[in-house]
Design a protein around this motif. Structure first.
Motif, PDB file in Angstrom:
ATOM      1  N   ASP A   1      11.855   8.550  -3.295  1.00 27.60           N
ATOM      2  CA  ASP A   1      11.588   9.861  -2.704  1.00 27.60           C
ATOM      3  C   ASP A   1      11.326   9.680  -1.207  1.00 27.60           C
ATOM      4  O   ASP A   1      11.178   8.554  -0.731  1.00 27.60           O
ATOM      5  CB  ASP A   1      10.378  10.551  -3.377  1.00 27.60           C
ATOM      6  CG  ASP A   1       9.134   9.676  -3.429  1.00 27.60           C
ATOM      7  OD1 ASP A   1       8.932   8.888  -2.481  1.00 27.60           O
ATOM      8  OD2 ASP A   1       8.356   9.783  -4.387  1.00 27.60           O
TER       9      ASP A   1
ATOM     10  N   ASN B   1       5.230   3.091   5.999  1.00 28.66           N
ATOM     11  CA  ASN B   1       3.979   3.789   6.282  1.00 28.66           C
ATOM     12  C   ASN B   1       2.756   2.882   6.450  1.00 28.66           C
ATOM     13  O   ASN B   1       1.755   3.303   7.009  1.00 28.66           O
ATOM     14  CB  ASN B   1       3.723   4.927   5.271  1.00 28.66           C
ATOM     15  CG  ASN B   1       3.428   4.442   3.876  1.00 28.66           C
ATOM     16  OD1 ASN B   1       3.652   3.279   3.558  1.00 28.66           O
ATOM     17  ND2 ASN B   1       2.930   5.323   3.041  1.00 28.66           N
TER      18      ASN B   1
ATOM     19  N   THR C   1      -3.705   5.519   0.489  1.00 30.10           N
ATOM     20  CA  THR C   1      -2.399   5.743  -0.122  1.00 30.10           C
ATOM     21  C   THR C   1      -1.738   6.999   0.443  1.00 30.10           C
ATOM     22  O   THR C   1      -2.426   7.915   0.894  1.00 30.10           O
ATOM     23  CB  THR C   1      -2.553   5.877  -1.657  1.00 30.10           C
ATOM     24  OG1 THR C   1      -1.329   6.333  -2.221  1.00 30.10           O
ATOM     25  CG2 THR C   1      -3.662   6.839  -2.046  1.00 30.10           C
ATOM     26  N   ALA C   2      -0.413   7.012   0.392  1.00 29.20           N
ATOM     27  CA  ALA C   2       0.294   8.227   0.805  1.00 29.20           C
ATOM     28  C   ALA C   2       0.154   9.305  -0.248  1.00 29.20           C
ATOM     29  O   ALA C   2       0.220  10.497   0.053  1.00 29.20           O
ATOM     30  CB  ALA C   2       1.766   7.925   1.054  1.00 29.20           C
ATOM     31  N   ALA C   3       0.001   8.872  -1.509  1.00 29.73           N
ATOM     32  CA  ALA C   3      -0.094   9.842  -2.598  1.00 29.73           C
ATOM     33  C   ALA C   3      -1.159  10.877  -2.244  1.00 29.73           C
ATOM     34  O   ALA C   3      -2.325  10.528  -2.074  1.00 29.73           O
ATOM     35  CB  ALA C   3      -0.427   9.110  -3.893  1.00 29.73           C
TER      36      ALA C   3
ATOM     37  N   PHE D   1       8.500   8.715   5.505  1.00 29.57           N
ATOM     38  CA  PHE D   1       8.776   7.390   4.941  1.00 29.57           C
ATOM     39  C   PHE D   1       9.545   7.451   3.628  1.00 29.57           C
ATOM     40  O   PHE D   1       9.570   8.483   2.957  1.00 29.57           O
ATOM     41  CB  PHE D   1       7.474   6.592   4.758  1.00 29.57           C
ATOM     42  CG  PHE D   1       6.639   7.089   3.610  1.00 29.57           C
ATOM     43  CD1 PHE D   1       5.879   8.233   3.724  1.00 29.57           C
ATOM     44  CD2 PHE D   1       6.643   6.414   2.398  1.00 29.57           C
ATOM     45  CE1 PHE D   1       5.133   8.699   2.655  1.00 29.57           C
ATOM     46  CE2 PHE D   1       5.896   6.876   1.316  1.00 29.57           C
ATOM     47  CZ  PHE D   1       5.139   8.021   1.458  1.00 29.57           C
TER      48      PHE D   1
HETATM   49  P1  IMP Z   1       1.652   4.613  -1.416  1.00 26.54           P
HETATM   50  O1  IMP Z   1       2.551   3.425  -1.608  1.00 26.54           O
HETATM   51  O2  IMP Z   1       0.340   4.409  -2.129  1.00 26.54           O
HETATM   52  O3  IMP Z   1       1.456   4.956   0.014  1.00 26.54           O
HETATM   53  O4  IMP Z   1       2.298   5.882  -2.220  1.00 26.54           O
HETATM   54  C1  IMP Z   1       3.477   6.502  -1.831  1.00 26.54           C
HETATM   55  C2  IMP Z   1       4.022   7.417  -2.935  1.00 26.54           C
HETATM   56  O5  IMP Z   1       3.147   8.477  -3.275  1.00 26.54           O
HETATM   57  C3  IMP Z   1       5.269   8.138  -2.454  1.00 26.54           C
HETATM   58  O6  IMP Z   1       6.385   7.358  -2.598  1.00 26.54           O
HETATM   59  C4  IMP Z   1       5.329   9.353  -3.368  1.00 26.54           C
HETATM   60  O7  IMP Z   1       6.063   9.060  -4.546  1.00 26.54           O
HETATM   61  C5  IMP Z   1       3.900   9.615  -3.774  1.00 26.54           C
HETATM   62  N1  IMP Z   1       3.347  10.869  -3.229  1.00 26.54           N
HETATM   63  C6  IMP Z   1       2.788  11.840  -3.962  1.00 26.54           C
HETATM   64  N2  IMP Z   1       2.328  12.829  -3.165  1.00 26.54           N
HETATM   65  C7  IMP Z   1       2.599  12.472  -1.910  1.00 26.54           C
HETATM   66  C8  IMP Z   1       2.323  13.093  -0.655  1.00 26.54           C
HETATM   67  O8  IMP Z   1       1.734  14.189  -0.542  1.00 26.54           O
HETATM   68  N3  IMP Z   1       2.750  12.427   0.422  1.00 26.54           N
HETATM   69  C9  IMP Z   1       3.364  11.225   0.336  1.00 26.54           C
HETATM   70  N4  IMP Z   1       3.616  10.621  -0.806  1.00 26.54           N
HETATM   71  C10 IMP Z   1       3.251  11.238  -1.944  1.00 26.54           C
END
Ligand code: IMP
Ligand code: MG
Length: 438
Positions: free
Chosen positions: A365, A405, A212-214, A360
């Protein structure tokens, strides 16, 4: 801004998946020629027309499948199977292809027709996948709505699953978080239907990575997002301790690794970087990371001011982002503009050429992370002992939007492109029936 740049920007924001669009175009011809818009529903001719259309669609899909086989032979034959630069790189290769089997050096026919196509890690069984999806979606019976982008996307997903199961095997499944496992910004709660499917993967001895990006450095933050799943693994009496060690979380695209821990309250423990960094990642200098994030931050600030975004900047150790404040909503256009501005600024800097990064659109956000999901998926492969790309499946939703991403995962594994958490559930069930056909 010069015209060239304006065109480039317009292309980037409105870009399409060329392979999917091309297949859609091929199917549009028999759709137009065979569809019977004037025939009434009772007419017996309708069934014959649908059978004809089905036949034509299936033939086209077989031809596309063969073009991809030819493309993969050609790529391998020419030894250009470097981890790619191609925008749509789906990626390499059917085994046991001999050099002498290649035909025109350097370019496959598919590459001429779809210039952005990359390479493939497995064969894609497109004709069989079409038949499977037609049985579910009745594509060939439609008289007014032509085969759509989503029809083709789902056919390609099925074709990839069949490729993994028939010519290889699935040893590792990596999942994006938002939109793939749970709704955007939500959490994985105990009632999620994806949880028993992930447990099933672990029970089968497969490995699972949440990529994950989180990006958080502390385990409780991930526990908050993934609680339903982590509790289910913790509470499971059927999973062996070794199987429980088969799930990891890779956060911030490729920055923070956590492994499952039965004894900790957050069910996860942080794994120090020196235990998992890939060789190439060790060369990422801290000074460069700071310089890149400083540059990205200043571009984000300038963009937020220019577009008057109702947003604040969040600077982290390995990322910088802009997020809305006071419950505001940032429009898609503003989000994409911001992604493209910051991407362009960093790409054109010298530090941007030394370090991989990922800018991304996160839905409401924009984040810029050091590294990207190709690195994240490769770390998972290495962590589990060196799993091959042809035995890895990454499931995600971001393959097209600005800075998408999950797109980068195509450089490291096979991929499936889903549009919602319920599609992820369907896909995992499809994988199960492909592995164990009844
Ligand atoms: P993913 O879809 O699991 O890749 O999550 C992406 C979401 O994680 C982003 O849209 C942000 O809202 C959240 N996020 C929280 N911290 C970060 C970080 O450090 N980098 C990127 N995304 C983050
Ligand atoms: Mg996502």
């Amino acid at each position: 801004m010069t015209t060239r740049y304006r065109v480039e920007y317009a292309l980037k924001t409105h870009r399409r998946d060329q392979l999917i669009e091309w297949i859609k175009g091929l199917l549009a011809v028999p759709f137009v020629l065979h569809s019977q818009p004037t025939v009434t529903y009772q007419a017996t001719g309708l069934q014959t027309a649908a059978a004809d259309t089905y036949q034509r669609y299936a033939e086209i899909m077989r031809d596309v499948e063969n073009l991809i086989i030819d493309h993969s032979k050609n790529i391998l034959g020419n030894m250009i199977c470097h981890f790619g630069d191609s925008r749509l790189g789906l990626t390499i290769y059917p085994p046991a292809v001999q050099h002498h089997e290649r035909n025109s050096p350097g370019k496959s026919k598919l590459k001429l027709l779809v210039p952005s196509v990359g390479t493939f890690f497995t064969k894609l069984h497109i004709e069989d996948a079409f038949k499977y999806q037609d049985n579910r979606r009745f594509i060939s019976r439609r008289r007014f709505v032509a085969p759509s982008f989503n029809d083709i996307r789902l056919i390609l997903n099925s074709a990839q699953l069949l490729g993994l199961v028939r010519s290889s095997e699935v040893e590792l499944v990596t999942f994006d978080g938002d939109v793939t496992l749970y709704d955007d910004g939500a959490c994985l709660t105990a009632d999620s239907p994806v949880i028993p499917r992930i447990l099933r993967l672990l029970e089968q001895g497969r490995k699972v990575g949440i990529v994950t990006a989180a990006g958080y450095e502390d385990a409780p933050k991930y526990y908050g997002r993934l609680q339903g799943l982590l509790d289910a693994v913790h509470d499971s009496t059927t999973l062996t301790p070794t199987q429980k060690q088969g799930i990891i979380v890779m956060g911030g695209e490729s920055n923070f690794l956590f492994r499952f821990d039965q004894d900790s309250d957050a069910r996860l423990v942080y794994v120090p970087r020196d235990q998992w960094l890939l060789e190439d990642m060790r060369a990422w200098a801290e000074d460069d990371i700071k310089e890149l994030l400083d540059l990205a931050e200043s571009a984000l600030r300038a963009c937020a001011a220019n577009l008057d975004l109702p947003a604040a900047i969040l600077r982290k150790d390995r990322a910088v982002g802009v997020y809305p404040v006071n419950g505001a909503k940032i429009s898609r256009e503003q989000l994409e503009e911001t992604v493209l501005v910051v991407q362009n600024t960093v790409e054109r800097s010298t530090v941007g050429s030394r370090l991989p990064f990922c800018a991304f659109n996160g839905g409401n956000d924009v984040f810029v992370d050091i590294g990207d999901k190709s690195w994240g998926v490769r770390v998972c492969q290495q962590y589990f002992g060196g799993i091959d790309p042809s035995k890895t499946l990454h499931i995600g939703d971001q393959f097209l939007s600005a800075g998408a991403n999950d797109f980068k995962a195509r450089l490291a594994s096979t991929t499936a492109w889903i549009a919602s958490p319920s599609e992820t559930v369907d896909l995992l069930d499809e994988l199960e029936t492909s592995v164990n056909p009844s």
